[in-house]
Design a protein around this motif. Structure first.
Motif, PDB file in Angstrom:
ATOM      1  N   GLY A   1       0.805  -1.210   0.000  1.00 13.38           N
ATOM      2  CA  GLY A   1       0.000   0.000   0.000  1.00 13.38           C
ATOM      3  C   GLY A   1       0.840   1.263   0.000  1.00 13.38           C
ATOM      4  O   GLY A   1       0.325   2.352  -0.233  1.00 13.38           O
ATOM      5  N   CYS A   2       2.140   1.128   0.263  1.00 13.03           N
ATOM      6  CA  CYS A   2       3.038   2.279   0.380  1.00 13.03           C
ATOM      7  C   CYS A   2       4.263   2.126  -0.515  1.00 13.03           C
ATOM      8  O   CYS A   2       5.362   2.565  -0.168  1.00 13.03           O
ATOM      9  CB  CYS A   2       3.460   2.466   1.838  1.00 13.03           C
ATOM     10  N   TRP A   3       4.089   1.494  -1.669  1.00  9.40           N
ATOM     11  CA  TRP A   3       5.182   1.371  -2.625  1.00  9.40           C
ATOM     12  C   TRP A   3       5.351   2.692  -3.377  1.00  9.40           C
ATOM     13  O   TRP A   3       4.938   2.843  -4.526  1.00  9.40           O
ATOM     14  CB  TRP A   3       4.916   0.229  -3.595  1.00  9.40           C
ATOM     15  N   VAL A   4       5.944   3.671  -2.701  1.00  8.85           N
ATOM     16  CA  VAL A   4       6.258   4.973  -3.287  1.00  8.85           C
ATOM     17  C   VAL A   4       7.658   5.357  -2.843  1.00  8.85           C
ATOM     18  O   VAL A   4       8.159   4.890  -1.808  1.00  8.85           O
ATOM     19  CB  VAL A   4       5.244   6.062  -2.880  1.00  8.85           C
ATOM     20  N   ALA A   5       8.331   6.228  -3.602  1.00 10.44           N
ATOM     21  CA  ALA A   5       9.724   6.570  -3.334  1.00 10.44           C
ATOM     22  C   ALA A   5       9.894   7.278  -1.999  1.00 10.44           C
ATOM     23  O   ALA A   5      10.906   7.087  -1.315  1.00 10.44           O
ATOM     24  CB  ALA A   5      10.275   7.430  -4.471  1.00 10.44           C
ATOM     25  N   GLY A   6       8.927   8.112  -1.605  1.00 11.63           N
ATOM     26  CA  GLY A   6       9.051   8.837  -0.348  1.00 11.63           C
ATOM     27  C   GLY A   6       9.097   7.922   0.858  1.00 11.63           C
ATOM     28  O   GLY A   6       9.895   8.119   1.775  1.00 11.63           O
TER      29      GLY A   6
END
Length: 502
Positions: A262-267
């Motif tokens: 659910g949080c596969w983002v670069a940040g």
């Protein structure tokens, strides 16, 4: 647990994040997970009470404990059931726009930049201290579907670290485990299958132990894990070591940073990796006291407790996608003498980062090509030309060789890639056995234009017992051909061909 949740904010976003259409957020952590109840005098060294948490938002405290006299001290949490004990800052709640229970969509292949690559790589791609990217899954794998996403996210993390370094006049890149993909240097993404029970446990220890059992335990590795589960948003290891020394625990491994689907983002990935690299120590000028900072805008800053006061110091909202507002807490490539970072651990000095003017590795692109030839003697092999074996001499009687005996005249050997690569240098080692195969009278390189072969202008000396290097104006092609003209009735051959992008 505090009575209200800290406010959430929005990242400016890296190109990767914009591509997949996800709003990055600086991680929003809940103070309850980081400021557990105070132990009584009789609880010295024992586990202090932890909040119940909120699994719907990834705040899972099962398997974590805080002990005043434990190896992690009173300010950090221990992951129970791991050997050695692992310290962590605690679980992170999902930023606005993301849900722990909803997987981030895969990056569409058509939306990927045409020349995606790491800006800087170093060495052979494997040796030394490196960050290794893992895709961790159970019995169901989405590796091929998300491979480009994971590569791009890792590259987005590198962008955050380097753009932040530029603000202090320096250059820093994440030293990933890398490979050559279509002529470009990109992060390796390991495919790691573990038991479903460990993947989905409401406790980090079973997954950590399963990943370790799969062999990911190197002391020269930080493992950036993209985990195909819906348990956490993010969580990472953190040493809390302030010593300004190469012996600082943040300079060693194995250490693990985790982001669930659910949080596969670069940040999120940059935040968790940042913790494993030493951000943010609790004695920093703007430290929250819970491994974060309080001077916005900043990847590592947020209001992580009701008692914490957050100030907007860097007013440009785009710095929400950068490290260390004013570069006085944890990241500066050249801190002023006498400053906090001149005397305490500085993430910009972490040995897992590439410092300054490193260049792309001298990667032999021929190794990823398929070899073919005009003719090959039945006892020889055309695959010898790109097997990566350096010959001891032109009359190599030990290693595989490509030869054309008894054929003479013009002969060729060719490297073909699955897609176009950019080339500007090649090395050729000629075969000469003094028994019918001789060095050619002349030779040249050609490349496929898409409709025909074209000569590559350059100098082509005929030399035995050494690599012949030809440097030329860059060409983009899917085929590189070595054309050899025999002397009289002699045959020709090659021992090795190498091709480079630089």
């Amino acid at each position: 647990m505090p009575g209200s949740l800290p406010r959430r904010r929005r990242f400016a976003g890296t190109p990767t994040a914009r591509t997949i259409g996800i709003s990055l957020g600086a991680l929003v952590l809940v103070a309850a997970g980081l400021i557990a109840g105070t132990a009584s005098a009789g609880e010295q060294g024992e586990q202090a009470a932890l909040p119940a948490g909120d699994p719907a938002r990834g705040l899972v405290y099962n398997g974590l404990q805080r002990r005043k006299a434990g190896p992690c001290g009173p300010d950090l949490l221990e992951v129970k059931g791991t050997d050695p004990v692992m310290c962590t800052h605690g679980p992170d709640a999902a930023p606005a726009g993301l849900s722990v229970k909803t997987s981030v969509p895969a990056l569409a292949a058509a939306a990927a930049p045409a020349a995606q690559a790491l800006a800087v790589c170093e060495g052979d791609g494997t040796s030394g201290r490196r960050v290794e990217v893992l895709y961790v899954h159970g019995s169901t794998s989405r590796y091929q579907q998300y491979l480009e996403t994971f590569r791009s996210l890792a590259e987005g993390v590198d962008t955050i670290f380097n753009e932040s370094a530029k603000e202090t006049g320096g250059e820093r890149h994440v030293r990933y485990v890398t490979e050559t993909v279509n002529g470009a240097c990109r992060p390796v993404v390991r495919d790691v299958q573990i038991p479903d029970s460990a993947l989905n446990a409401n406790d980090w220890a079973p997954l950590l132990n399963a990943v370790k059992a799969a062999g990911y335990t190197r002391t020269d590795r930080k493992y950036l894990q993209f985990v195909d589960a819906n348990v956490y948003c993010g969580i990472g290891g953190f040493a809390g070591d302030t010593r300004k020394s190469d012996a600082n625990r943040s300079n060693s491994g194995p250490e693990y940073a985790r982001a669930d689907n659910g949080c596969w983002v670069a940040g999120v990935a940059a935040h968790e990796l940042g913790h494993t690299l030493g951000a943010v120590n609790n004695n920093a000028p703007n430290a929250s006291g819970h491994a974060h900072c309080t001077d916005e805008w900043d990847v590592m800053c947020y209001k992580d407790g009701d008692e914490v006061v957050v100030r907007t110091v860097c007013t440009n909202r785009s710095h929400d996608d950068r490290l260390d507002c004013n570069h006085d807490d944890y990241y500066h490539t050249n801190p002023p003498a006498g400053s906090y970072l001149a005397n305490n651990f500085n993430v910009a000095d972490n040995l897992f980062l590439i410092k300054g003017g490193s260049t792309q590795p001298d990667t032999n692109l021929a190794r990823s090509a398929t070899a073919s030839a005009s003719y090959t003697s039945p006892w020889e092999s055309v695959t010898a030309i790109n097997d990566g074996i350096d010959p001891p001499s032109s009359n190599d009687t030990v290693n595989p060789r490509w030869g054309t005996w008894p054929n003479s005249g013009q002969q060729w050997a060719e490297l073909t890639w699955s897609s176009s690569v950019s080339l500007r240098r090649a090395q050729v080692y000629l075969f000469d056995d003094n028994q019918g195969i001789d060095v050619p009278s002349s030779w040249k390189l050609q490349y496929w234009t898409g409709s025909a072969y074209a000569d590559i202008p350059g100098s082509y000396p005929v030399t035995a017992n050494a690599y012949i290097t030809v440097t030329f104006t860059a060409v983009t092609t899917a085929r590189l051909r070595v054309v050899l003209q025999s002397t009289g009735t002699s045959s020709v051959g090659l021992l090795e061909v190498k091709a480079y992008a630089s």
